[in-house]
Design a protein around this motif. Structure first.
Motif, PDB file in Angstrom:
ATOM      1  N   GLU A 339       0.857  -1.193   0.000  1.00 13.77           N
ATOM      2  CA  GLU A 339       0.000   0.000   0.000  1.00 13.77           C
ATOM      3  C   GLU A 339       0.892   1.241   0.000  1.00 13.77           C
ATOM      4  OE1 GLU A 339      -1.342   1.168   4.307  1.00 13.77           O
ATOM      5  OE2 GLU A 339      -1.547  -0.998   4.116  1.00 13.77           O
ATOM      6  N   PRO A 340       0.426   2.291  -0.680  1.00 15.34           N
ATOM      7  CA  PRO A 340       1.236   3.514  -0.634  1.00 15.34           C
ATOM      8  C   PRO A 340       1.247   4.052   0.786  1.00 15.34           C
ATOM      9  CG  PRO A 340      -0.349   3.578  -2.451  1.00 15.34           C
ATOM     10  CD  PRO A 340      -0.723   2.421  -1.571  1.00 15.34           C
ATOM     11  N   ARG A 341       2.423   4.284   1.319  1.00 18.97           N
ATOM     12  CA  ARG A 341       2.545   4.843   2.672  1.00 18.97           C
ATOM     13  C   ARG A 341       3.937   5.439   2.836  1.00 18.97           C
ATOM     14  NH1 ARG A 341       3.262   0.038   7.090  1.00 18.97           N
ATOM     15  NH2 ARG A 341       4.835  -1.165   6.013  1.00 18.97           N
ATOM     16  N   PHE A 342       4.021   6.311   3.792  1.00 14.69           N
ATOM     17  CA  PHE A 342       5.273   7.069   3.940  1.00 14.69           C
ATOM     18  C   PHE A 342       6.451   6.195   4.363  1.00 14.69           C
ATOM     19  CE2 PHE A 342       2.264  10.667   4.446  1.00 14.69           C
ATOM     20  CZ  PHE A 342       2.688  11.373   3.332  1.00 14.69           C
ATOM     21  N   LYS A 345       8.629   5.398   1.494  1.00 10.80           N
ATOM     22  CA  LYS A 345       9.390   6.538   1.004  1.00 10.80           C
ATOM     23  C   LYS A 345      10.613   6.788   1.889  1.00 10.80           C
ATOM     24  CE  LYS A 345       8.998  11.576   0.999  1.00 10.80           C
ATOM     25  NZ  LYS A 345       8.123  12.694   0.659  1.00 10.80           N
ATOM     26  N   THR A 365       0.230   0.049  -6.110  1.00  9.22           N
ATOM     27  CA  THR A 365      -0.567   1.263  -5.925  1.00  9.22           C
ATOM     28  C   THR A 365      -2.050   0.930  -5.919  1.00  9.22           C
ATOM     29  OG1 THR A 365      -0.395   1.631  -8.308  1.00  9.22           O
ATOM     30  CG2 THR A 365       1.149   2.823  -6.904  1.00  9.22           C
ATOM     31  N   ALA A 366      -2.447   0.008  -6.766  1.00  9.00           N
ATOM     32  CA  ALA A 366      -3.833  -0.439  -6.807  1.00  9.00           C
ATOM     33  C   ALA A 366      -3.796  -1.914  -7.191  1.00  9.00           C
ATOM     34  CB  ALA A 366      -4.614   0.374  -7.827  1.00  9.00           C
ATOM     35  N   ARG A 434      -1.571  -4.839   6.763  1.00  5.17           N
ATOM     36  CA  ARG A 434      -1.679  -6.029   5.933  1.00  5.17           C
ATOM     37  C   ARG A 434      -0.526  -6.999   6.163  1.00  5.17           C
ATOM     38  NH1 ARG A 434      -3.320  -1.799   2.052  1.00  5.17           N
ATOM     39  NH2 ARG A 434      -5.465  -2.188   1.406  1.00  5.17           N
TER      40      ARG A 434
ATOM     41  N   PHE B  63      -2.461   7.602   5.961  1.00  5.16           N
ATOM     42  CA  PHE B  63      -2.120   8.759   5.145  1.00  5.16           C
ATOM     43  C   PHE B  63      -3.087   9.901   5.442  1.00  5.16           C
ATOM     44  CE2 PHE B  63      -2.478  11.157   1.091  1.00  5.16           C
ATOM     45  CZ  PHE B  63      -1.192  11.659   1.077  1.00  5.16           C
ATOM     46  N   THR B  64      -2.544  11.076   5.542  1.00  2.00           N
ATOM     47  CA  THR B  64      -3.384  12.229   5.786  1.00  2.00           C
ATOM     48  C   THR B  64      -2.759  13.449   5.119  1.00  2.00           C
ATOM     49  OG1 THR B  64      -4.624  13.399   7.487  1.00  2.00           O
ATOM     50  CG2 THR B  64      -2.322  12.938   7.964  1.00  2.00           C
ATOM     51  N   LEU B 100      -9.376   4.650  -5.258  1.00  2.00           N
ATOM     52  CA  LEU B 100      -8.706   4.256  -6.506  1.00  2.00           C
ATOM     53  C   LEU B 100      -7.357   3.592  -6.280  1.00  2.00           C
ATOM     54  CD1 LEU B 100      -9.569   7.457  -8.577  1.00  2.00           C
ATOM     55  CD2 LEU B 100     -10.565   5.178  -8.831  1.00  2.00           C
ATOM     56  N   THR B 101      -6.810   3.727  -5.095  1.00  2.00           N
ATOM     57  CA  THR B 101      -5.516   3.104  -4.807  1.00  2.00           C
ATOM     58  C   THR B 101      -5.646   2.280  -3.523  1.00  2.00           C
ATOM     59  OG1 THR B 101      -4.575   4.769  -3.324  1.00  2.00           O
ATOM     60  CG2 THR B 101      -4.442   5.226  -5.678  1.00  2.00           C
ATOM     61  N   LYS B 102      -4.553   1.648  -3.153  1.00  2.00           N
ATOM     62  CA  LYS B 102      -4.533   0.843  -1.924  1.00  2.00           C
ATOM     63  C   LYS B 102      -4.251   1.693  -0.693  1.00  2.00           C
ATOM     64  CE  LYS B 102      -5.014  -3.490  -3.328  1.00  2.00           C
ATOM     65  NZ  LYS B 102      -6.022  -4.382  -2.766  1.00  2.00           N
ATOM     66  N   THR B 103      -4.201   3.007  -0.866  1.00  2.00           N
ATOM     67  CA  THR B 103      -3.832   3.874   0.252  1.00  2.00           C
ATOM     68  C   THR B 103      -4.902   3.842   1.343  1.00  2.00           C
ATOM     69  OG1 THR B 103      -2.830   5.310  -1.392  1.00  2.00           O
ATOM     70  CG2 THR B 103      -3.065   6.203   0.845  1.00  2.00           C
ATOM     71  N   GLN B 104      -4.436   3.721   2.574  1.00  2.00           N
ATOM     72  CA  GLN B 104      -5.365   3.799   3.705  1.00  2.00           C
ATOM     73  C   GLN B 104      -5.286   5.223   4.241  1.00  2.00           C
ATOM     74  OE1 GLN B 104      -5.842   0.647   6.298  1.00  2.00           O
ATOM     75  NE2 GLN B 104      -4.622  -0.819   5.148  1.00  2.00           N
ATOM     76  N   LEU B 286       0.772  10.064  -4.668  1.00  2.16           N
ATOM     77  CA  LEU B 286       1.554   8.819  -4.690  1.00  2.16           C
ATOM     78  C   LEU B 286       3.041   9.127  -4.777  1.00  2.16           C
ATOM     79  CD1 LEU B 286      -0.578   6.517  -7.020  1.00  2.16           C
ATOM     80  CD2 LEU B 286      -0.273   6.310  -4.548  1.00  2.16           C
ATOM     81  N   MET B 289       4.374  10.029  -1.482  1.00  2.00           N
ATOM     82  CA  MET B 289       4.528   8.899  -0.560  1.00  2.00           C
ATOM     83  C   MET B 289       5.635   7.945  -0.956  1.00  2.00           C
ATOM     84  SD  MET B 289       0.780   7.620   0.619  1.00  2.00           S
ATOM     85  CE  MET B 289      -0.171   8.095  -0.789  1.00  2.00           C
TER      86      MET B 289
END
Lengths: 762, 291
Positions: A339-342, A345, A365-366, A434, B63-64, B100-104, B286, B289
């Motif tokens: 999942e995109p997360r900091f 990065k 990303t998806a 996850r 994410f915020t 649209l993405t896997k972002t929580q 994205l 991140m």
């Protein structure tokens, strides 16, 4: 002292009694004399029995016993006792004198003089006491020995610069040299500090079979008054450039208990690490963990050194050297983030400047959409997570971010487990919604490879927890390579205390037996939870890091811009993750150091890209000598172990030898490997520098010889004479005229007289 | 009668004057003091929503987005200072991002993402590596704020400034940001369309010029340039760190956030602007991140 006293009382040396046989002259005259003595003894008994009323019963018994003893001594003499011994015929036999020519003989611990000086004094010339005594009785042949044995004209030819002491090889060599000659014995003069790994037993068996006695002379002091020794250092043979080396060194000492010394690590003369240690009591080893940075690539000789202290007898054993191959390689780590997360990065940012780590990132990303970062080409990971072992096993490390088990096929899950177990790779699972139990890993092969036990009841999607935690290293974590976040261990420990909180959303998990918890977290209520744990799994290792936002250690307002904690943490952890991960060809030598001229055996394990051992490869070692010329050494499958090939070459000149090993399977190149070895005179002679009495005693005892010290050496030649080996003649030695007999007789008679006087008897 | 009319007109004019004066003051007033359409003493979003001011650590690790609360030192037509497009611009973006993405994403309540409001001097700024700001052609940065922004971005934070139009706004912004990032060291560069930021997930083939819905309505949908010829071309510019990563992006002569904020107000506006606006928004988020 004992020997001299014994000889004064008994006329002969103890060895004569050990070897000889006591006999009595049973001729008619001696029988008659004995009978008379017996009669006299009987009369004495009767006489004392009749003297009633004059003294007590005890007095009579004492006097009777004394009288009987005196008469027994007389009777012993009347029987003409003698000792029958076999003595070497003068000048008909050979005696081998085997002199230790190694460096340790230069240690000045014999009354302040080097051990070598004693050898020179006693054996240095024909007129020297011990050698003369031997030469008077035997044909003396002098040998020197260190790593090998060889004949010399005299001890004056010795240089005492041998870099090894091989007692077993020396004894066997001399035995072979003197084969067929009448040999009375071997005199071995040494400090007993055997530096070889060969057992003594085999050569002793040969000596025992030939009944060849070895007379050993121990030279040196069994305990040095003042000495510090770097006993051993545990250093990896290979390390990634820029990595922190955490080396455990063991220091022993005598005479400096309580003193604080510094252990320095030198790389080409530069001090690259240092650690102070307070020395414990004499003989107690002190273990020191010292940290150094391997900043220069190539084969590097690291020196671990304690500066010589005042009054130290041996300074050479203050230094240990170790050859480390500092690899300027770029280890590839695959990071799959679901999942995109900091966290992804900041992890990438932390290691971006590390030239020796390449974190190839597959960012989902998806559904079925991926972003690929740091790939080597357009084809890398084009199909998403690797689907074949060849593809996955090309990486040294694997990071699973917040990606659920359901994202993998069953075969891929098994492949990830095999990546650790069979390929020997490093696996790191990160905390997240996850991952672990929340990611549905319970009961999967991946769960088997992790250091924490995932609750089998945990189901994918269960992530209701949220804990804000302050992280602290455990005791093992304080010194573990993966958790060193500052230049020194102390600074690292202090830094952990100041770091901001991180958050964990995974349920606490039990640590598996064999796993090590490195970091724990405590939430606001004080509840503790494992944050980082490590485990060896099969050939590889795995890490579980439960924080989902270690980026707080980079971004938090309390962290200065120039602070490198976050970078250090990830670099250290990822370097540890891939440290020692095997490649397709893994090569090694028995030792990183050989004596010049000694042969070197290279052993390589060869596998195919799926890490299955290959037995039909063409393996060649290209050995570059110190002079720059290259030889090719064919390596052959050893026939016993799958994938193991061996090849041997002989080191010629001193210096560093580099062997590049390549393997072909048909026309296909399987891979390359490198191993280094040094040909240098060893320094083992100065370690354990005291005189080692035990092996010398053992040699003497098992071969029928005797152990001597410089103090009781005078009777050596005589003892060899009566060893009973070689060309001998039988000699009969009277015993009745031993001083001890006369002394005993006089003492008994005087004793009887004195006792009678004392109790008032006439 | 005429007098009554005059006095009514006077009252209306007085009220209008007072209202416009208060509005202007609110724009120029220091943040935290008076401000917001919602009235004196309270911060309000563009449509009067209460702000989300962090009162401690964020409630979860998801994410915020954070909105930069800054001081306006000048005025731009149709601009509302820091509150422009706040909070529904980023809330809608967060919602679409999670769909649209896997972002929580971090939620204030079901289906409503958080949209935090932070000053550059707040500690909370550093909990939020994705920062947005609008109408930055009016911004004035103090020395302290410039320093904090400098550290924030170099530590790994990300800032997207949007919705400022024309030369004057650009000049004001570039003058102020130079306090944090001197152009000699950190030049502002046009970001080419082949940059990874335009391909994070969606394929962005152009920088869309998106106008505010008010301007769009006022022109009947015929023009997208709010400053006429002066703002005819939308720009996507950025400042990169030493590693070449974009840490600050600027969408000039376009109001991308309005395509999110106003997505549900007019289907025609949505179809004209929102797909491109979201494509760019998701790609930038994205990128923030992952890079």
């Amino acid at each position: 002292m004992f020997d001299a006293l014994f000889q004064a009382l008994f006329s002969y040396r103890p060895v004569v009694f050990q070897q000889g046989e006591v006999r009595f002259d049973l001729s008619t005259s001696t029988v008659v004399a004995a009978a008379i003595a017996a009669v006299v003894m009987a009369a004495a008994v009767v006489t004392y029995r009749s003297v009633r009323g004059k003294g007590t019963l005890r007095d009579r018994i004492v006097l009777t016993v004394l009288r009987m003893a005196a008469l027994a001594v007389v009777l012993f003499c009347l029987l003409r006792p003698s000792l029958v011994v076999r003595a070497s015929v003068p000048q008909q036999n050979v005696v081998a004198v085997l002199l230790d020519d190694s460096k340790s003989m230069q240690i000045p611990d014999v009354n302040g003089q080097p051990r070598a000086e004693f050898v020179r004094q006693q054996f240095g010339a024909a007129d020297r006491p011990v050698l003369k005594a031997l030469a008077d009785r035997f044909q003396v042949r002098v040998f020197r020995f260190s790593s090998t044995a060889g004949r010399v004209a005299s001890a004056s030819d010795l240089t005492f610069d041998g870099s090894q002491t091989k007692l077993s090889a020396a004894l066997s060599g001399v035995r072979d040299e003197l084969a067929g000659l009448p040999v009375s014995g071997v005199v071995l003069v040494s400090d007993g500090a055997d530096t070889s790994e060969a057992a003594l037993g085999e050569s002793l068996l040969g000596l025992k079979a030939e009944k060849l006695p070895v007379f050993t002379v121990g030279v040196g002091s069994a305990k040095l008054p003042k000495d510090i020794q770097v006993d051993r250092v545990n250093v990896p043979r290979s390390v990634l450039k820029g990595s922190a080396l955490l080396v455990d060194a063991v220091i022993t000492q005598t005479g400096y208990a309580g003193q604080t010394v510094r252990l320095d690590v030198e790389d080409d003369g530069r001090i690259v690490g240092s650690q102070s240690v307070q020395l414990p009591s004499d003989g107690t080893p002190a273990t020191v963990r010292v940290r150094a940075t391997a900043s220069d690539a190539g084969p590097r000789v690291f020196r671990f050194r304690v500066a010589p202290q005042a009054g130290e007898v041996v300074a050479q054993n203050n230094v240990r050297e170790a050859l480390v191959n500092v690899r300027d390689a770029r280890e590839k780590i695959l990071y799959y983030e679901g999942e995109p997360r900091f966290e992804m990065k900041f992890l990438n940012r932390a290691v971006a400047d590390d030239k020796n780590l390449q974190v190839v990132t597959l960012q989902r990303t998806a559904d079925n959409k991926y972003m690929r970062l740091n790939v080597d080409g357009p084809d890398e990971l084009a199909g998403g997570f690797p689907k074949t072992r060849d593809e996955l096993f090309g990486y040294s490390g694997l990071i699973l971010g917040s990606v659920e088990a359901g994202a993998f096929s069953g075969d891929q899950l098994q492949m990830i487990s095999d990546f650790v177990d069979k390929r020997g790779g490093g696996l790191l699972m990160l905390g997240g919604a996850r991952s672990f139990g929340e990611g549905g890993y319970a009961g999967t092969p991946v769960a088997d490879a992790l250091p924490l036990t995932i609750d089998p009841r945990a189901r994918a999607g269960d992530s209701n927890r949220f804990s804000r935690m302050t992280v602290a290293p455990t005791r093992p974590g304080q010194t573990h390579a993966a958790t060193q976040i500052a230049p020194t261990e102390a600074a690292s420990g202090a830094r952990w205390k100041d770091l901001p909180q991180i958050t964990v959303i995974n349920a606490p998990m039990a640590t598996k037996p064999g796993a090590t918890v490195l970091l724990t977290g405590a939430d606001e209520r004080g509840a503790a939870q494992t944050v980082l744990a490590a485990e060896q799994y099969g050939r590889g290792k795995s890490l579980a890091f439960l924080a989902q936002d270690s980026w707080q250690w980079q971004m938090h307002a309390s962290i200065p811009l120039e602070d490198m904690t976050h970078e250090n943490f990830w670099r250290q952890m990822l370097r540890w993750l891939v440290d020692g991960v095997p490649s397709v060809i893994e090569s090694r030598t028995t030792s990183e150091r050989v004596e010049p001229g000694e042969s070197v055996t290279i052993e390589s394990t060869v596998v195919d890209p799926s890490f299955v051992e290959v037995n039909d490869a063409t393996v060649t070692a290209h050995v570059t000598r110190p002079g720059g010329d290259t030889i090719e050494v064919p390596m052959r499958w050893d026939g016993e172990h799958d994938g193991v090939y061996q090849g041997t070459f002989v080191s010629r000149e001193p210096g560093a030898y580099e062997a590049k090993i390549d393997a072909l399977q048909g026309q296909k190149v399987l891979g390359e490997g490198t191993v280094h070895v040094r040909a240098v005179p060893g320094d083992a002679e100065y370690f354990e520098p005291t005189m080692h009495e035990a092996p010398l005693r053992r040699i003497a005892q098992e071969t029928g010889g005797r152990y001597y010290t410089p103090e009781n050496l005078t009777g050596l030649a005589e003892d060899v004479r009566y060893a009973g080996r070689g060309v001998t003649s039988v000699e009969e030695r009277d015993l009745w005229n031993m001083p001890i007999v006369l002394i005993a007789l006089v003492a008994l008679i005087c004793g009887e007289w004195a006792y009678r006087r004392a109790v008032g008897l006439p | 009668m005429a007098l009554r009319r005059r006095s009514h007109l006077l009252v209306v004019l007085t009220v209008l004057f007072a209202a416009s004066g208060a509005y202007a003051y609110a724009q120029l007033a220091p943040p935290g003091g008076f401000g917001g359409i919602g009235g004196f003493g309270q911060l309000r979003g563009e449509q009067g929503d209460p702000p989300e001011l962090p009162k401690g650590p964020f409630p979860d690790g998801r994410f915020t987005s954070c909105r930069m609360l800054y001081t306006s030192v000048r005025r731009e037509a149709n601009g509302a200072g820091w509150r422009t497009d706040y909070p529904w611009g980023e809330r809608h973006l967060m919602t679409r991002l999670s769909e649209l993405t896997k972002t929580q994403v971090s939620l204030l309540e079901p289906e409503v993402p958080h949209a935090w409001l932070v000053r550059l001097t707040d500690e909370a700024l550093f909990q939020c590596p994705f920062l947005v700001a609008s109408d930055v052609g009016t911004i004035g940065l103090s020395r302290e704020e410039a320093d904090r922004l400098h550290d924030y971005l170099l530590k790994g934070g990300f800032l997207w400034v949007d919705d400022f139009w024309g030369e004057a706004a650009w000049n004001q912004w570039s003058k102020e940001i130079a306090k944090a990032f001197p152009p000699s060291e950190f030049p502002i560069q046009d970001v080419p369309l082949d940059d990874p930021i335009f391909h994070s997930m969606m394929e962005v083939k152009r920088v869309p010029q998106i106008t505010s819905i008010r301007f769009w309505r006022s022109t009947g949908g015929r023009s997208t340039s709010e400053r006429g010829a002066e703002s005819a071309t939308a720009h996507f510019r950025g400042i990169r760190d030493k590693g070449g990563r974009l840490m600050l992006v600027m969408t000039h002569n376009t109001d991308v956030a309005d395509s999110w904020e106003r997505e549900g107000e007019d289907p025609e506006f949505f179809y004209q602007f929102s797909p491109e606006g979201y494509a760019l928004g998701i790609d930038v988020a994205l990128y923030a991140m992952t890079h």
